[in-house]
Design a protein around this motif. Structure first.
Motif, PDB file in Angstrom:
ATOM      1  N   ARG A  55       0.833  -1.206   0.000  1.00  0.00           N
ATOM      2  CA  ARG A  55       0.000   0.000   0.000  1.00  0.00           C
ATOM      3  C   ARG A  55       0.868   1.256   0.000  1.00  0.00           C
ATOM      4  NH1 ARG A  55      -3.755  -1.967   3.070  1.00  0.00           N
ATOM      5  NH2 ARG A  55      -2.577  -1.671   4.980  1.00  0.00           N
ATOM      6  N   ARG A  56       1.939   1.256   0.825  1.00  0.00           N
ATOM      7  CA  ARG A  56       2.856   2.413   0.864  1.00  0.00           C
ATOM      8  C   ARG A  56       3.501   2.641  -0.495  1.00  0.00           C
ATOM      9  NH1 ARG A  56       4.552   0.548   5.840  1.00  0.00           N
ATOM     10  NH2 ARG A  56       6.333  -0.467   4.879  1.00  0.00           N
ATOM     11  N   GLU A  57       3.931   1.560  -1.127  1.00  0.00           N
ATOM     12  CA  GLU A  57       4.583   1.681  -2.433  1.00  0.00           C
ATOM     13  C   GLU A  57       3.608   2.210  -3.480  1.00  0.00           C
ATOM     14  OE1 GLU A  57       7.451   1.920  -5.123  1.00  0.00           O
ATOM     15  OE2 GLU A  57       7.767   1.412  -3.020  1.00  0.00           O
ATOM     16  N   LYS A  58       2.369   1.729  -3.426  1.00  0.00           N
ATOM     17  CA  LYS A  58       1.360   2.189  -4.372  1.00  0.00           C
ATOM     18  C   LYS A  58       1.062   3.671  -4.171  1.00  0.00           C
ATOM     19  CE  LYS A  58      -3.233   1.038  -6.037  1.00  0.00           C
ATOM     20  NZ  LYS A  58      -4.424   0.232  -5.830  1.00  0.00           N
ATOM     21  N   VAL A  59       0.916   4.099  -2.915  1.00  0.00           N
ATOM     22  CA  VAL A  59       0.657   5.508  -2.613  1.00  0.00           C
ATOM     23  C   VAL A  59       1.834   6.366  -3.051  1.00  0.00           C
ATOM     24  CG1 VAL A  59       0.407   7.139  -0.695  1.00  0.00           C
ATOM     25  CG2 VAL A  59      -0.995   5.085  -0.770  1.00  0.00           C
ATOM     26  N   ARG A  60       3.050   5.868  -2.823  1.00  0.00           N
ATOM     27  CA  ARG A  60       4.248   6.619  -3.207  1.00  0.00           C
ATOM     28  C   ARG A  60       4.314   6.821  -4.717  1.00  0.00           C
ATOM     29  NH1 ARG A  60       8.836   3.569  -1.124  1.00  0.00           N
ATOM     30  NH2 ARG A  60       7.785   4.050   0.802  1.00  0.00           N
ATOM     31  N   THR A  61       4.024   5.774  -5.475  1.00  0.00           N
ATOM     32  CA  THR A  61       4.083   5.917  -6.935  1.00  0.00           C
ATOM     33  C   THR A  61       2.971   6.843  -7.442  1.00  0.00           C
ATOM     34  OG1 THR A  61       2.778   3.901  -7.225  1.00  0.00           O
ATOM     35  CG2 THR A  61       5.179   3.696  -7.354  1.00  0.00           C
ATOM     36  N   GLU A  62       1.769   6.729  -6.843  1.00  0.00           N
ATOM     37  CA  GLU A  62       0.683   7.624  -7.255  1.00  0.00           C
ATOM     38  C   GLU A  62       1.009   9.071  -6.912  1.00  0.00           C
ATOM     39  OE1 GLU A  62      -2.883   6.180  -5.469  1.00  0.00           O
ATOM     40  OE2 GLU A  62      -2.967   4.425  -6.775  1.00  0.00           O
ATOM     41  N   ARG A  63       1.616   9.295  -5.748  1.00  0.00           N
ATOM     42  CA  ARG A  63       1.986  10.660  -5.355  1.00  0.00           C
ATOM     43  C   ARG A  63       3.061  11.209  -6.278  1.00  0.00           C
ATOM     44  NH1 ARG A  63       3.820  10.123  -0.063  1.00  0.00           N
ATOM     45  NH2 ARG A  63       1.684   9.808   0.572  1.00  0.00           N
ATOM     46  N   ALA A  64       4.016  10.368  -6.666  1.00  0.00           N
ATOM     47  CA  ALA A  64       5.069  10.819  -7.581  1.00  0.00           C
ATOM     48  C   ALA A  64       4.477  11.187  -8.943  1.00  0.00           C
ATOM     49  CB  ALA A  64       6.126   9.730  -7.741  1.00  0.00           C
ATOM     50  N   LYS A  65       3.514  10.378  -9.428  1.00  0.00           N
ATOM     51  CA  LYS A  65       2.861  10.692 -10.699  1.00  0.00           C
ATOM     52  C   LYS A  65       2.090  12.003 -10.601  1.00  0.00           C
ATOM     53  CE  LYS A  65       2.194   5.988 -12.402  1.00  0.00           C
ATOM     54  NZ  LYS A  65       1.191   4.941 -12.666  1.00  0.00           N
ATOM     55  N   MET A  66       1.421  12.209  -9.441  1.00  0.00           N
ATOM     56  CA  MET A  66       0.633  13.423  -9.263  1.00  0.00           C
ATOM     57  C   MET A  66       1.531  14.656  -9.188  1.00  0.00           C
ATOM     58  SD  MET A  66      -2.253  14.292  -6.385  1.00  0.00           S
ATOM     59  CE  MET A  66      -3.096  12.754  -6.639  1.00  0.00           C
ATOM     60  N   GLN A  67       2.654  14.542  -8.491  1.00  0.00           N
ATOM     61  CA  GLN A  67       3.573  15.679  -8.394  1.00  0.00           C
ATOM     62  C   GLN A  67       4.165  16.005  -9.759  1.00  0.00           C
ATOM     63  OE1 GLN A  67       6.313  14.419  -5.372  1.00  0.00           O
ATOM     64  NE2 GLN A  67       5.036  15.201  -3.706  1.00  0.00           N
ATOM     65  N   ASP A  68       4.481  14.973 -10.527  1.00  0.00           N
ATOM     66  CA  ASP A  68       5.005  15.205 -11.865  1.00  0.00           C
ATOM     67  C   ASP A  68       3.940  15.865 -12.745  1.00  0.00           C
ATOM     68  OD1 ASP A  68       7.035  15.001 -13.845  1.00  0.00           O
ATOM     69  OD2 ASP A  68       5.908  13.348 -14.746  1.00  0.00           O
TER      70      ASP A  68
END
Length: 195
Positions: A55-68
């Motif tokens: 779950r942490r990894e999924k949230v991290r990747t989604e947050r990185a996509k959103m910031q980009d």
């Protein structure tokens, strides 16, 4: 006896496959590889620790996509409040113009600081500070009204079937931020027509 010579092995190495100009640039995975990838994606975590790590990894990747997406304006990964062509148009409309609200916070901060520091030495300064506050509030209200009305008119002309509900507040909220700190980042220059 049945060994190949060195020259035979060198000549039988196939050349790197050249992709078609319109191709995807990689070979199609075999059925076994595709099924393994699908099963790996569907595999459930065995315990709570694995589940939280996943779950942490999924949230991290989604947050990185959103910031980009906030930096580049990519509509696929923007938050729901910023998605869509109407919201993009509203952002461009706000970013293309100068606004009183954008400069209100720094001006009011300086005026109040001057009023606090020098009011003991110059008692008449308190009246000027109050007058400046009142003028800024009137200018902000006027700017808010003009921005909302102009944006609503421009959106109804460009997107006649789209709803303008909440668009004025969205634009005003964006205007309150200084241009360099706005997210998603401005995509138009000042004075440029929004597309």
């Amino acid at each position: 006896m049945f060994r190949r010579t060195k020259s035979e092995t060198d000549t039988t190495v196939p050349a790197e496959p050249q992709g078609k100009p319109g191709g995807k640039g990689r070979p199609t995975p075999t059925r076994k590889e595709a099924e393994a990838a699908r099963k790996a994606a569907l595999r459930k975590p065995r315990n709570r620790k694995e589940a939280s790590a996943y779950r942490r990894e999924k949230v991290r990747t989604e947050r990185a996509k959103m910031q980009d997406a906030m930096r580049t304006g990519d509509d696929r990964y923007l938050p729901a409040a910023d998605k869509g062509p109407v919201r993009r148009f509203a952002r461009d409309y706000v970013d293309a113009r100068y606004s009183v609200m954008e400069f209100a916070l720094p001006v009011l901060l300086v005026v109040s600081l001057v009023g606090v520091v020098f009011s003991a030495q110059f008692p008449w300064l308190a009246g000027i500070v109050n007058l400046l506050f009142l003028v800024m509030i009137v200018l902000i209200a006027l700017d808010w009204f003009l921005l909302s009305a102009g944006l609503r008119k421009a959106v109804t002309m460009k997107f006649p079937k789209e709803s303008t509900k909440g668009l004025g507040f969205y634009a005003v909220r964006r205007t309150m931020q200084m241009r360099r700190w706005r997210l998603p980042k401005p995509m138009v220059k000042r004075g440029e027509k929004p597309s």
